[in-house]
Motif scaffolding. Structure first.
Motif, PDB file in Angstrom:
ATOM      1  N   VAL A   1       0.891  -1.085   0.007  1.00  0.00           N
ATOM      2  CA  VAL A   1      -0.076   0.132   0.001  1.00  0.00           C
ATOM      3  C   VAL A   1       0.849   1.322  -0.009  1.00  0.00           C
ATOM      4  O   VAL A   1       1.977   1.187   0.504  1.00  0.00           O
ATOM      5  CB  VAL A   1      -0.941   0.145   1.229  1.00  0.00           C
ATOM      6  N   MET A   2       0.264   2.249  -0.607  1.00  0.00           N
ATOM      7  CA  MET A   2       1.159   3.494  -0.868  1.00  0.00           C
ATOM      8  C   MET A   2       0.582   4.652  -0.461  1.00  0.00           C
ATOM      9  O   MET A   2      -0.779   4.936  -0.562  1.00  0.00           O
ATOM     10  CB  MET A   2       1.564   3.567  -2.278  1.00  0.00           C
ATOM     11  N   ASP A   3       1.206   5.766   0.118  1.00  0.00           N
ATOM     12  CA  ASP A   3       0.577   6.773   0.716  1.00  0.00           C
ATOM     13  C   ASP A   3       1.412   7.985  -0.065  1.00  0.00           C
ATOM     14  O   ASP A   3       2.677   8.230   0.382  1.00  0.00           O
ATOM     15  CB  ASP A   3       0.774   7.087   2.046  1.00  0.00           C
ATOM     16  N   LEU A   4       1.029   8.754  -1.125  1.00  0.00           N
ATOM     17  CA  LEU A   4       1.595   9.795  -1.649  1.00  0.00           C
ATOM     18  C   LEU A   4       1.666  11.068  -1.095  1.00  0.00           C
ATOM     19  O   LEU A   4       2.962  11.977  -1.141  1.00  0.00           O
ATOM     20  CB  LEU A   4       0.806  10.177  -3.203  1.00  0.00           C
ATOM     21  N   PHE A   5       1.095  11.382  -0.106  1.00  0.00           N
ATOM     22  CA  PHE A   5       1.230  12.680   0.843  1.00  0.00           C
ATOM     23  C   PHE A   5       1.077  12.249   2.381  1.00  0.00           C
ATOM     24  O   PHE A   5       0.109  12.118   2.908  1.00  0.00           O
ATOM     25  CB  PHE A   5       0.162  13.647   0.488  1.00  0.00           C
ATOM     26  N   ALA A   6       2.315  11.787   2.754  1.00  0.00           N
ATOM     27  CA  ALA A   6       2.183  11.180   4.131  1.00  0.00           C
ATOM     28  C   ALA A   6       1.737  12.016   5.137  1.00  0.00           C
ATOM     29  O   ALA A   6       1.089  11.490   6.056  1.00  0.00           O
ATOM     30  CB  ALA A   6       3.304  10.386   4.246  1.00  0.00           C
ATOM     31  N   GLY A   7       2.060  13.204   5.246  1.00  0.00           N
ATOM     32  CA  GLY A   7       1.740  14.171   6.397  1.00  0.00           C
ATOM     33  C   GLY A   7       2.009  13.532   7.880  1.00  0.00           C
ATOM     34  O   GLY A   7       3.191  13.310   8.037  1.00  0.00           O
ATOM     35  N   SER A   8       1.168  13.422   8.530  1.00  0.00           N
ATOM     36  CA  SER A   8       1.218  13.074  10.084  1.00  0.00           C
ATOM     37  C   SER A   8       1.513  11.766  10.035  1.00  0.00           C
ATOM     38  O   SER A   8       1.694  10.965  10.965  1.00  0.00           O
ATOM     39  CB  SER A   8      -0.037  13.377  10.709  1.00  0.00           C
ATOM     40  N   CYS A   9       1.253  10.721   8.861  1.00  0.00           N
ATOM     41  CA  CYS A   9       1.638   9.446   8.850  1.00  0.00           C
ATOM     42  C   CYS A   9       0.332   8.680   9.426  1.00  0.00           C
ATOM     43  O   CYS A   9       0.609   7.484  10.059  1.00  0.00           O
ATOM     44  CB  CYS A   9       2.933   8.756   9.093  1.00  0.00           C
ATOM     45  N   SER A  10      -0.800   8.926   9.519  1.00  0.00           N
ATOM     46  CA  SER A  10      -1.836   8.281   9.988  1.00  0.00           C
ATOM     47  C   SER A  10      -2.160   7.007   9.380  1.00  0.00           C
ATOM     48  O   SER A  10      -2.545   5.939   9.816  1.00  0.00           O
ATOM     49  CB  SER A  10      -3.273   9.090  10.041  1.00  0.00           C
ATOM     50  N   PHE A  11      -1.904   6.963   8.175  1.00  0.00           N
ATOM     51  CA  PHE A  11      -2.064   5.913   7.201  1.00  0.00           C
ATOM     52  C   PHE A  11      -1.111   5.000   7.547  1.00  0.00           C
ATOM     53  O   PHE A  11      -1.397   3.638   7.617  1.00  0.00           O
ATOM     54  CB  PHE A  11      -1.951   6.432   5.638  1.00  0.00           C
ATOM     55  N   GLU A  12       0.004   5.208   7.874  1.00  0.00           N
ATOM     56  CA  GLU A  12       1.268   4.047   8.153  1.00  0.00           C
ATOM     57  C   GLU A  12       0.873   3.625   9.485  1.00  0.00           C
ATOM     58  O   GLU A  12       0.978   2.218   9.581  1.00  0.00           O
ATOM     59  CB  GLU A  12       2.566   4.893   7.905  1.00  0.00           C
ATOM     60  N   GLU A  13       0.373   4.465  10.268  1.00  0.00           N
ATOM     61  CA  GLU A  13      -0.052   3.909  11.827  1.00  0.00           C
ATOM     62  C   GLU A  13      -1.218   2.962  11.665  1.00  0.00           C
ATOM     63  O   GLU A  13      -1.034   1.838  12.256  1.00  0.00           O
ATOM     64  CB  GLU A  13      -0.425   4.848  12.611  1.00  0.00           C
ATOM     65  N   ALA A  14      -2.160   3.255  10.765  1.00  0.00           N
ATOM     66  CA  ALA A  14      -3.178   2.252  10.822  1.00  0.00           C
ATOM     67  C   ALA A  14      -2.876   1.096  10.135  1.00  0.00           C
ATOM     68  O   ALA A  14      -3.201   0.080  10.457  1.00  0.00           O
ATOM     69  CB  ALA A  14      -4.265   2.911   9.932  1.00  0.00           C
ATOM     70  N   ALA A  15      -1.915   1.218   9.003  1.00  0.00           N
ATOM     71  CA  ALA A  15      -1.529  -0.029   8.475  1.00  0.00           C
ATOM     72  C   ALA A  15      -0.842  -0.845   9.429  1.00  0.00           C
ATOM     73  O   ALA A  15      -0.979  -2.398   9.421  1.00  0.00           O
ATOM     74  CB  ALA A  15      -0.513   0.255   7.243  1.00  0.00           C
ATOM     75  N   MET A  16       0.140  -0.260  10.250  1.00  0.00           N
ATOM     76  CA  MET A  16       0.648  -0.974  11.399  1.00  0.00           C
ATOM     77  C   MET A  16      -0.215  -1.645  12.268  1.00  0.00           C
ATOM     78  O   MET A  16      -0.196  -2.933  12.749  1.00  0.00           O
ATOM     79  CB  MET A  16       1.865  -0.325  12.198  1.00  0.00           C
ATOM     80  N   ARG A  17      -1.001  -1.002  12.633  1.00  0.00           N
ATOM     81  CA  ARG A  17      -2.207  -1.495  13.836  1.00  0.00           C
ATOM     82  C   ARG A  17      -2.857  -2.820  13.030  1.00  0.00           C
ATOM     83  O   ARG A  17      -3.134  -3.629  13.702  1.00  0.00           O
ATOM     84  CB  ARG A  17      -2.990  -0.448  14.192  1.00  0.00           C
ATOM     85  N   LEU A  18      -3.203  -2.540  11.785  1.00  0.00           N
ATOM     86  CA  LEU A  18      -3.951  -3.700  11.338  1.00  0.00           C
ATOM     87  C   LEU A  18      -3.318  -4.906  11.231  1.00  0.00           C
ATOM     88  O   LEU A  18      -3.785  -6.168  11.228  1.00  0.00           O
ATOM     89  CB  LEU A  18      -4.719  -3.208   9.866  1.00  0.00           C
ATOM     90  N   ASN A  19      -1.951  -4.950  10.767  1.00  0.00           N
ATOM     91  CA  ASN A  19      -1.046  -5.951  10.772  1.00  0.00           C
ATOM     92  C   ASN A  19      -1.210  -6.680  12.200  1.00  0.00           C
ATOM     93  O   ASN A  19      -0.892  -8.022  12.017  1.00  0.00           O
ATOM     94  CB  ASN A  19       0.264  -5.453  10.458  1.00  0.00           C
ATOM     95  N   GLY A  20      -1.120  -6.055  13.151  1.00  0.00           N
ATOM     96  CA  GLY A  20      -1.006  -6.382  14.653  1.00  0.00           C
ATOM     97  C   GLY A  20      -2.278  -7.096  15.003  1.00  0.00           C
ATOM     98  O   GLY A  20      -2.463  -8.324  15.775  1.00  0.00           O
ATOM     99  N   GLU A  21      -3.472  -6.596  14.543  1.00  0.00           N
ATOM    100  CA  GLU A  21      -4.663  -7.010  14.957  1.00  0.00           C
ATOM    101  C   GLU A  21      -5.722  -7.630  14.020  1.00  0.00           C
ATOM    102  O   GLU A  21      -6.626  -8.345  14.528  1.00  0.00           O
ATOM    103  CB  GLU A  21      -5.656  -5.480  15.413  1.00  0.00           C
ATOM    104  N   SER A  22      -5.288  -7.823  12.798  1.00  0.00           N
ATOM    105  CA  SER A  22      -6.379  -8.448  11.800  1.00  0.00           C
ATOM    106  C   SER A  22      -5.877  -9.328  10.939  1.00  0.00           C
ATOM    107  O   SER A  22      -6.209  -9.573   9.851  1.00  0.00           O
ATOM    108  CB  SER A  22      -7.304  -7.356  11.049  1.00  0.00           C
ATOM    109  N   ARG A  23      -4.544  -9.833  11.443  1.00  0.00           N
ATOM    110  CA  ARG A  23      -3.915 -10.864  10.452  1.00  0.00           C
ATOM    111  C   ARG A  23      -3.530 -10.479   9.087  1.00  0.00           C
ATOM    112  O   ARG A  23      -3.507 -10.877   8.316  1.00  0.00           O
ATOM    113  CB  ARG A  23      -4.636 -12.145  10.355  1.00  0.00           C
ATOM    114  N   ARG A  24      -3.589  -8.911   8.868  1.00  0.00           N
ATOM    115  CA  ARG A  24      -3.144  -8.594   7.645  1.00  0.00           C
ATOM    116  C   ARG A  24      -1.697  -8.532   7.405  1.00  0.00           C
ATOM    117  O   ARG A  24      -0.895  -8.393   8.303  1.00  0.00           O
ATOM    118  CB  ARG A  24      -3.960  -7.066   7.285  1.00  0.00           C
ATOM    119  N   ARG A  25      -0.994  -8.347   6.284  1.00  0.00           N
ATOM    120  CA  ARG A  25       0.072  -8.395   5.878  1.00  0.00           C
ATOM    121  C   ARG A  25       0.448  -7.301   4.724  1.00  0.00           C
ATOM    122  O   ARG A  25       0.780  -7.480   3.745  1.00  0.00           O
ATOM    123  CB  ARG A  25       0.753  -9.810   5.217  1.00  0.00           C
TER     124      ARG A  25
END
Length: 418
Positions: free
Chosen positions: A384-408
């Protein structure tokens, strides 16, 4: 090349230059920053500092046709958030660099004020080449999600139609992020922004949904012999086109033996000894139809049950709908969830130890999480890619989903080195 025949298309001053910007080569390369990285050699995530147009060109060779989701949170073009380059005399360059109004190559960064005659054109020229390059990175089932408000939503839809094709516009979601409305709006207090969903190829695209919330799970009150939770759904079709004559092929007969609890289905009437005939009856007593075709009902008989309905004083057939294994909840065109509220984003940002003034209006984790849940599946690897990362909410959400919902999920984030 456009021929002499007129056609419906989007055009603006600077479009040809924007196309050249997308196609021109870039004489740059990525430089690793090991000292600022965590597990540089083994991490699967990439954070790029620099212009995202240059970064998109440099990523083409490695990530061509590999990215599942590209999230774009561009400047909304409110008058001050979009900066563009403007040449200026060298005598002022030192001051402009000190005041962060310019970049090192002698280009001044100028706010795109509404008084600018090319107000919308400059925004289109900024986003157009980035969308063209982003499309090349998408996998065959790849998706683009773009956050935007009412300043440029109309141009965004036209621009994405130009780059991806009109048929690949999947939907526009109203994201209610300020239920009370903005008090500083002059006429109508705006309560929402938008998330535009676009596919690289509609035929290959899949939109997933959300895990059911308590309002849905509480409906599953019954338990079967194995302890599995389920609810009963009437097999009779209700609403539009619910009459027998609307779909003759979806009218057939059920026969139920109360002594043996045996339920069978038949195309033609013909009860056996001790059996009760059940047909779909509308509220006015006329014949209706079932939700399933005959073959579907026949192959799914173990999940059906017959029951007497005291209120209607008739017998009906019900489907056992199990909580375990039920499909995700399809996203609607309006998000009114509490976790997409802009205030949540500010609270989450400040909880990390930052002052509120450091980054205005960071996207809440709930919005980012829902975008990722729609585009990706548990247990399946996705870039997954974020073109305007800013505060990086997108990246934190990706990390949390990896830990909580078996996503990779593996992310690529791009942000100017501010």
């Amino acid at each position: 090349v456009d021929g002499p025949r007129e056609r419906y298309h989007l055009d603006w001053p600077g479009k040809k230059e924007a196309l050249l910007a997308a196609n021109s080569p870039v004489a740059k390369t990525f430089r690793p920053f090991r000292d600022e990285s965590v597990d540089f050699e083994s991490t699967r995530n990439l954070f790029v500092e620099g212009d995202n147009l240059d970064a998109l060109k440099l990523l083409q060779e490695t990530y061509l046709n590999r990215v599942k989701l590209i999230y774009i949170d561009p400047p909304y073009n409110t008058g001050n958030d979009l900066l563009y380059h403007d040449d200026f005399a060298g005598s002022s360059s030192e001051y402009f660099q000190r005041s962060q109004q310019s970049v090192g190559n002698g280009s001044r960064l100028v706010a795109n004020a509404e008084s600018n005659g090319r107000f919308h054109s400059d925004w289109l020229s900024m986003l157009y080449p980035r969308l063209r390059l982003a499309r090349r990175l998408l996998s065959h089932d790849g998706l683009v999600a773009v956050s935007i408000d009412n300043n440029e939503v109309h141009n965004l839809v036209h621009l994405c139609s130009e780059v991806f094709g009109y048929k690949n516009i999947l939907g526009l979601i109203a994201n209610v992020n300020n239920p009370k409305g903005r008090s500083d709006d002059q006429f109508v207090a705006t309560a929402h922004e938008y998330v535009l969903w676009v596919a690289k190829n509609r035929a290959s695209a899949t939109i997933h949904g959300f895990e059911p919330e308590q309002a849905i799970t509480k409906r599953y009150r019954k338990t079967d012999e194995n302890g599995e939770l389920y609810r009963e759904i009437d097999l009779r079709k209700t609403g539009d086109a619910d009459r027998r004559e609307d779909r003759q092929d979806m009218f057939y007969y059920f026969y139920y033996d109360e002594r043996t609890e045996n339920l069978r289905v038949a195309r033609q009437p013909g009860p056996r000894a001790g059996e009760r005939e059940i047909v779909p009856l509308r509220d006015d007593g006329t014949e209706g139809r079932w939700r399933w075709g005959f073959e579907t009902a026949q192959s799914n008989l173990p999940s059906l049950l017959a029951r007497y309905m005291p209120k209607r004083q008739i017998w009906g057939v019900f489907e056992r709908d199990y909580l375990e294994g039920r499909p995700p909840v399809k996203p609607t065109s309006a998000w009114t969830f509490k976790d997409v509220n802009s205030e949540r984003g500010t609270e989450q940002f400040m909880a990390l130890g930052f002052a509120k003034e450091v980054f205005p209006r960071p996207k809440p984790l709930g919005t980012m999480r829902r975008i990722l849940e729609i585009a990706t599946l548990p247990g399946k690897h996705a870039i997954v890619m974020d073109l305007f990362a800013g505060s990086c909410s997108f990246e934190e959400a990706a990390m949390r989903l990896n830990g909580e919902s078996r996503r990779r999920l593996q992310f690529i984030a791009i942000q100017l080195d501010e």
